[in-house]
Every structure is written in structure tokens, then in C-alpha cells.
Design an enzyme around this catalytic site. Structure first.
Site, PDB file in Angstrom:
ATOM      1  N   ALA A  11       0.877  -1.172   0.000  1.00 43.65           N
ATOM      2  CA  ALA A  11       0.000   0.000   0.000  1.00 43.65           C
ATOM      3  C   ALA A  11       0.918   1.227   0.000  1.00 43.65           C
ATOM      4  CB  ALA A  11      -0.928  -0.044   1.195  1.00 43.65           C
ATOM      5  N   GLY A  14       4.423   0.740   2.069  1.00 44.79           N
ATOM      6  CA  GLY A  14       5.307  -0.338   1.619  1.00 44.79           C
ATOM      7  C   GLY A  14       5.837  -0.080   0.225  1.00 44.79           C
ATOM      8  N   VAL A  74       2.201  -3.962   6.481  1.00 42.31           N
ATOM      9  CA  VAL A  74       0.744  -4.123   6.291  1.00 42.31           C
ATOM     10  C   VAL A  74       0.007  -3.448   7.442  1.00 42.31           C
ATOM     11  CG1 VAL A  74       1.057  -6.283   5.028  1.00 42.31           C
ATOM     12  CG2 VAL A  74       0.621  -6.361   7.499  1.00 42.31           C
ATOM     13  N   LYS A 182       8.491   4.799  18.823  1.00 42.63           N
ATOM     14  CA  LYS A 182       7.627   5.363  17.774  1.00 42.63           C
ATOM     15  C   LYS A 182       6.291   5.814  18.371  1.00 42.63           C
ATOM     16  CE  LYS A 182       5.729   6.560  13.894  1.00 42.63           C
ATOM     17  NZ  LYS A 182       4.630   5.889  13.320  1.00 42.63           N
ATOM     18  N   GLU A 189       3.863  14.114  19.078  1.00 37.05           N
ATOM     19  CA  GLU A 189       3.267  14.765  17.897  1.00 37.05           C
ATOM     20  C   GLU A 189       1.861  15.299  18.233  1.00 37.05           C
ATOM     21  OE1 GLU A 189       3.480  12.210  14.354  1.00 37.05           O
ATOM     22  OE2 GLU A 189       1.365  12.630  14.022  1.00 37.05           O
TER      23      GLU A 189
HETATM   24  P1  NDP Z   1      -2.662   0.096   5.308  1.00 37.55           P
HETATM   25  O1  NDP Z   1      -2.489   0.253   6.760  1.00 37.55           O
HETATM   26  O2  NDP Z   1      -3.829   0.734   4.650  1.00 37.55           O
HETATM   27  O3  NDP Z   1      -2.664  -1.475   4.975  1.00 37.55           O
HETATM   28  C1  NDP Z   1      -2.899  -1.967   3.667  1.00 37.55           C
HETATM   29  C2  NDP Z   1      -1.963  -3.095   3.357  1.00 37.55           C
HETATM   30  O4  NDP Z   1      -2.120  -4.178   4.286  1.00 37.55           O
HETATM   31  C3  NDP Z   1      -2.227  -3.667   1.978  1.00 37.55           C
HETATM   32  O5  NDP Z   1      -1.000  -4.023   1.385  1.00 37.55           O
HETATM   33  C4  NDP Z   1      -3.057  -4.903   2.306  1.00 37.55           C
HETATM   34  O6  NDP Z   1      -3.019  -5.879   1.312  1.00 37.55           O
HETATM   35  C5  NDP Z   1      -2.367  -5.377   3.547  1.00 37.55           C
HETATM   36  N1  NDP Z   1      -3.187  -6.283   4.325  1.00 37.55           N
HETATM   37  C6  NDP Z   1      -4.290  -5.988   5.056  1.00 37.55           C
HETATM   38  N2  NDP Z   1      -4.775  -7.097   5.658  1.00 37.55           N
HETATM   39  C7  NDP Z   1      -3.949  -8.114   5.308  1.00 37.55           C
HETATM   40  C8  NDP Z   1      -3.905  -9.502   5.622  1.00 37.55           C
HETATM   41  N3  NDP Z   1      -4.819 -10.062   6.437  1.00 37.55           N
HETATM   42  N4  NDP Z   1      -2.913 -10.238   5.077  1.00 37.55           N
HETATM   43  C9  NDP Z   1      -2.000  -9.687   4.271  1.00 37.55           C
HETATM   44  N5  NDP Z   1      -1.984  -8.387   3.944  1.00 37.55           N
HETATM   45  C10 NDP Z   1      -2.950  -7.606   4.463  1.00 37.55           C
HETATM   46  O7  NDP Z   1      -1.338   0.559   4.514  1.00 37.55           O
HETATM   47  P2  NDP Z   1      -0.361   1.799   4.758  1.00 37.55           P
HETATM   48  O8  NDP Z   1       0.630   1.710   3.663  1.00 37.55           O
HETATM   49  O9  NDP Z   1      -1.086   3.064   4.977  1.00 37.55           O
HETATM   50  O10 NDP Z   1       0.355   1.461   6.133  1.00 37.55           O
HETATM   51  C11 NDP Z   1       1.129   0.285   6.314  1.00 37.55           C
HETATM   52  C12 NDP Z   1       1.628   0.247   7.740  1.00 37.55           C
HETATM   53  O11 NDP Z   1       2.445   1.385   7.984  1.00 37.55           O
HETATM   54  C13 NDP Z   1       0.520   0.298   8.793  1.00 37.55           C
HETATM   55  O12 NDP Z   1       0.869  -0.515   9.862  1.00 37.55           O
HETATM   56  C14 NDP Z   1       0.510   1.741   9.209  1.00 37.55           C
HETATM   57  O13 NDP Z   1       0.007   1.930  10.504  1.00 37.55           O
HETATM   58  C15 NDP Z   1       1.986   2.091   9.114  1.00 37.55           C
HETATM   59  N6  NDP Z   1       2.309   3.483   8.930  1.00 37.55           N
HETATM   60  C16 NDP Z   1       1.562   4.256   8.091  1.00 37.55           C
HETATM   61  C17 NDP Z   1       1.876   5.582   7.899  1.00 37.55           C
HETATM   62  C18 NDP Z   1       1.080   6.412   6.958  1.00 37.55           C
HETATM   63  O14 NDP Z   1       1.351   7.614   6.883  1.00 37.55           O
HETATM   64  N7  NDP Z   1       0.122   5.847   6.242  1.00 37.55           N
HETATM   65  C19 NDP Z   1       3.014   6.207   8.595  1.00 37.55           C
HETATM   66  C20 NDP Z   1       3.776   5.303   9.381  1.00 37.55           C
HETATM   67  C21 NDP Z   1       3.410   4.003   9.547  1.00 37.55           C
HETATM   68  P3  NDP Z   1      -4.124  -5.892   0.122  1.00 37.55           P
HETATM   69  O15 NDP Z   1      -3.626  -4.911  -0.887  1.00 37.55           O
HETATM   70  O16 NDP Z   1      -4.109  -7.294  -0.379  1.00 37.55           O
HETATM   71  O17 NDP Z   1      -5.431  -5.495   0.731  1.00 37.55           O
END
Ligand code: NDP
Length: 476
Positions: A11, A14, A74, A182, A189
Site C-alpha cells: 500500500a 510499503g 501491512v 515510535k 506529535e
Molecule cells: P494500510 O495500513 O492501509 O494497509 C494496507 C496493506 O495491508 C495492503 O497491502 C493490504 O493488502 C495489507 N493487508 C491488510 N490485511 C492483510 C492480511 N490479512 N494479510 C495480508 N496483507 C494484508 O497501509 P499503509 O501503507 O497506509 O500502512 C502500512 C503500515 O504502515 C501500517 O501498519 C501503518 O500503521 C503504518 N504506517 C503508516 C503511515 C502512513 O502515513 N500511512 C506512517 C507510518 C506508519 P491488500 O492490498 O491485499 O489489501
């Protein structure tokens, strides 16, 4: 097998982290539960570096050099456990699993224990900086074993933000330490944002300045001690005009702040450890208050203000007072957050270097700020410093603004402008410097109704007074 590092979970975070690795010359294995995200990464950014896409987890793992380094990015919680369960049978002794999502640190402690029992390294790592940070250089806070950091650390340092050539990434401590730090970063923050919002409110509701004028004030503040990412974006936001209505953007945004939970975790942990993190707590509660729609509706209807509008003779002097109050309150919030890190570090045996944490927060992350240098310097002067506020630099900085701080809190109260974080920070300051606190009375009350005993100022021992008897004192 030729990839040096792998990312599963593509997402926004990643995907950008994988691109960041690739742009630094690493061969990156990429995988996502649903293949669509992997394909779109390859289509849109595949030419940025050397990616090895896989549709299945088995192919993904097989594409990695040993010891494998797998970064999981994830959704935090059950998704992380699901991915770990899928990975486990595919990994071998010495492989390194990195959870870079926003895990709650007790989960990280649990996962680390389980994976280390299987001969694997589990690195719970904080990553801050949002989407853009992940691509261009975040602040990275890895926990886990020191051994894992030897091979993983250089890669993480390479892709992290740099300030004066120093990476915003360092080894934090065992198991949950990285995610803990973190979490506190996010709590700070919250406090920082709330303090900025209170300063804005005082200038807006108190002084009657326009959003755009306050944007200019914040832009000017960003040239001094307050220089930080959050002040900078605040100036930007306040100067932004809504295209549809032509109004100041901030005026068309619904005033109900949301949260994802890291502030709440920080406050809960502060309560568990008995560390007064009042700035973070007030900030978290202020968001809750803003979202309490029925309560606000009832309050708006029923509660009189009996307030005196601010009479400001010298606008510039008032603006300067607010700036100083903001800086002093901010120092308190950080001081409290660093106390919390020290307490948790002692509780869990993490041995966290607080000065190093301030150093890796100088760039990449949301609370990046000039004054973090001052915090690092303070802990270099005294690594065991019990109270950041008591470091000579901060006693001076806060001391110089003390009268302004008191004036601002008093005037906010008279004018009926809520400034919970400003005022609780000042109360903390006065509490922590007090010669004697009314805690003595609390102890006496506790002994009265519950025989909870008390200690005396004039001799050792624990005592109880027979309150319902002849009121003689017994040694307990
Ligand atoms: P999300 O938190 O929206 O998560 C989506 C991702 O998780 C997708 O790749 C999805 O796969 C995968 N996923 C969800 N459920 C499952 C499962 N059961 N098995 C395997 N894969 C799964 O994505 P973000 O990129 O926003 O965030 C990723 C992480 O980073 C989170 O933990 C978040 O808290 C952290 N984070 C986010 C920040 C931000 O600014 N957004 C900043 C710092 C940390 P699929 O595509 O198949 O649905």
C-alpha cells in the site's frame, strides 16, 4: 535468490519504502497479498531500480538472499500476525523479519519472543514520515537484537533521512523498544499539534487576527527556535484558501479531530508507568472533546462564558507572549515524553539512549525540529538527566519566557479561550519545581479514610494515626 531485501505489503507506505530501497541500489523483492498492487508498482515505478516481483509468498521468500530480510508493511494488528504465520514455514534460522507497521509495542514483544524461539530475528521498527518520508527518507526506529542490526542497520540507515550527514536511524533496543519509541514520538506529535492549535486559537479568537495573518506569524516563527515541520505546515495550511468558497481553508474544515490510537496508547502507558505526560494526555483528550458532539451541543446551549474579551494594547507583544508560551509548553511536552521513554526503558531493560532518539527525530519524521539538537546536547551533557527541563539550556529558554507563559495562560482563562495543553504544562512546571506539594494533604486523607499510612518529614518510618480513636500515632 538475488534480492537483498524484501517488502511485503505494497500500500502507500510499503510501495514507497520498496522504491526507496531500490533507488538506493538494493535489489528489492516485492509482494502483496493481492497481486494488483505488485503489478501497479512494477508498471509505475519498475524502472526506478531493480525489483523482483512475486505473486506468491513462497516465490517472494525464495527470491531473497540469506539471511533473508523481509520487511512487513501491512495494516497493524491481525494482518501482521497473518503475514507472519504465512512467512514462518518458509523462513530459516537467522532470517530477519522486520515489522515496519505501526504495531503496539506489547504485540512486538509477543512476536519477538515467538520468532526468536524459532531461531529468527524479529525487528519491530518505528517508521515515521508518512508516505513522502517512506519514499524520500523516513526516521527509522528499529528494535530487536543487536546482531540483527549489524546486517539490517546499514540498509535502513542508507534509506533513512539524513541531517548534517547523520542518518535518522539508529538501534533503539531489544524487542518492543523501537515500536515503543515510535509510539511516544506520535504522542509527542499529538501534544505539539495541540499546542500549535491553542496558539492559533489565542491569535484568532483572542487577538482577532485572520487565518492568513496567523499564517504569516507562524512562517516568521519558523525562522527561530520553533523551526519545525509542524510549524511550517501550519503556516501553509493557514494561508490556504478553499477554492470552492473563497474562505480560509481552516474555516471550512469540521472542527472534530480524529485519531488512530497511538496517542491513546501513549497515555495509557503513561498511566501504567505513573509518568505524568500531561501534555500528551491533554492533547488526546482535547481531540476527544472536539468529537463529543452531543456534549458540545449541550454545552454550547447551557453554559455561560462570563468571560472578558482580550484587550490587547500591543499586538506584537501579545504575539511574542504566545510564541514564548508555545515554546515553553512544547519543552514541557517533550520533557515528559522523554521521561516516559526513560521509565519504560528501565521497566523493560531496554537501555534506550534518549539523546540518540532526539537525534534520529531531527529529520524525516513529523516532529522534526531544530530544537531536537538541544535535547541531544542535554543528554550528552548528562545521559542520566532526570528532568529534561532542568538542563541548563532549557531552564534558561523556559525561564526567559516564564512571565509571558503565565500571562498567556491567565489571559486565556479570563477570555474563556480553552488552552488545556498550555495551562496544564504550566501547572506541571510549577508542580515539578515546588518546594512542597499538597500531596501531603492527600496522604493524610488516605490515612484518615483507609488507614493507608504516611511517612513523616522529620523521621524515618511508616505511620498511621488512629483517626476514629484517640488520634494517637502508631508506627505501622
Ligand atoms: P494500510 O495500513 O492501509 O494497509 C494496507 C496493506 O495491508 C495492503 O497491502 C493490504 O493488502 C495489507 N493487508 C491488510 N490485511 C492483510 C492480511 N490479512 N494479510 C495480508 N496483507 C494484508 O497501509 P499503509 O501503507 O497506509 O500502512 C502500512 C503500515 O504502515 C501500517 O501498519 C501503518 O500503521 C503504518 N504506517 C503508516 C503511515 C502512513 O502515513 N500511512 C506512517 C507510518 C506508519 P491488500 O492490498 O491485499 O489489501
Amino acid at each position: 535468490a538475488r534480492a537483498q531485501i524484501g517488502v511485503t505489503g505494497l500500500a502507500v507506505m510499503g510501495r514507497n519504502l520498496a522504491r526507496n530501497f531500490a533507488r538506493h541500489g538494493y535489489t528489492v523483492a516485492v509482494h502483496n497479498r493481492s497481486y494488483g498492487k505488485t503489478q501497479s508498482l512494477m508498471e509505475e515505478a519498475g524502472d526506478e531500480g531493480d525489483f523482483v516481483p512475486s505473486e506468491s509468498m513462497a516465490d517472494f521468500v525464495a527470491s531473497l538472499e540469506r539471511p533473508r530480510k523481509v520487511v512487513i508493511m501491512v495494516k497493524a494488528g491481525a494482518a501482521t500476525d497473518a503475514v507472519i504465520d504465512e512467512l514462518l514455514p518458509l523462513l530459516e534460522d537467522g532470517d530477519i523479519v522486520v515489522d515496519a507497521g505501526n504495531a503496539h509495542f506489547p504485540d512486538t514483544i509477543r512476536r519477538e519472543e515467538a520468532l526468536s524461539a524459532r531461531g529468527l530475528h524479529f525487528v519491530g521498527t518505528g517508521v515515521s514520515g508518512g508516505e513522502e518520508g517512506a519514499l524520500l527518507g523516513p526516521s527509522i526506529m528499529p528494535g530487536g537484537t543487536r546482531e540483527s542490526y549489524e546486517s539490517l542497520g546499514p540498509i535502513l540507515e542508507a534509506v533513512s533521512a539524513k541531517v548534517d550527514g547523520t542518518p535518522c536511524c539508529t538501534y533503539v533496543g531489544p524487542n518492543g523498544a523501537g515500536h515503543f519509541v515510535k509510539m511516544v514520538h506520535n504522542g509527542i506529535e499529538y501534544a505539539d499539534m495541540q499546542l500549535i492549535a491553542e496558539a492559533y486559537d489565542l491569535l484568532r479568537a483572542g487577538l482577532g487576527a485572520s487565518a492568513a495573518e496567523i499564517g504569516e506569524i507562524f512562517a516568521a516563527w519558523n525562522e527561530g527556535d520553533l523551526e519545525s515541520f509542524l510549524i511550517e505546515i501550519t503556516a501553509d495550511v493557514l494561508r490556504h484558501v478553499d477554492a470552492e468558497t473563497g474562505q480560509a481553508f481552516v474555516d471550512i474544515v469540521l472542527d472534530q479531530a480524529e485519531q488512530k490510537g497511538t496517542g491513546r496508547w501513549t497515555v495509557q502507558n503513561g498511566l501504567d508507568l505513573g509518568v505524568p505526560i500531561t501534555g500528551i494526555a491533554e492533547a488526546t483528550f482535547a481531540r476527544a472533546l472536539s468529537g463529543g458532539v452531543p456534549q458540545r451541543e449541550a454545552g454550547r446551549r447551557a453554559l455561560p462564558a462570563n468571560a472578558e474579551p482580550l484587550q490587547v494594547a500591543d499586538r506584537d507583544a501579545f504575539v511574542e507572549d504566545v510564541r514564548q508560551a508555545l515554546y515553553a509548553s512544547k519543552v514541557v511536552a517533550y520533557s515528559q515524553g522523554f521521561d516516559q521513554i526513560a521509565a519504560a526503558s528501565a521497566e523493560h531493560g531496554w537501555d534506550i539512549d534518549r539523546g540518540a532518539m532526539a537525534r534520529i527525530w531531527r529529520g524525516g519524521c513529523i516532529i522534526r525540529a531544530r530544537f531536537l539538537n538541544r535535547i541531544t546536547e542535554a543528554y550528552e551533557r548528562d545521559p542520566q538527566l532526570p528532568l529534561l527541563l532542568s538542563d541548563e539550556y532549557f531552564t534558561d529558554a523556559v525561564g526567559n519566557g516564564l512571565s509571558a507563559w503565565r500571562r498567556v495562560v491567565a489571559r486565556a482563562a479570563s477570555a474563556g479561550i480553552p488552552a488545556p495543553a498550555f495551562s496544564s504544562s504550566l501547572a506541571y512546571y510549577d508542580g515539578v519545581r515546588a518546594e512542597r506539594l499538597p500531596a501531603a494533604l492527600i496522604q493524610a486523607q488516605r490515612d484518615f479514610f483507609g488507614a493507608h499510612t504516611y511517612r513523616r518529614t522529620d523521621r524515618e518510618g511508616t505511620f498511621h494515626t488512629l483517626w476514629s480513636g484517640d488520634r494517637s500515632e502508631q508506627e505501622a
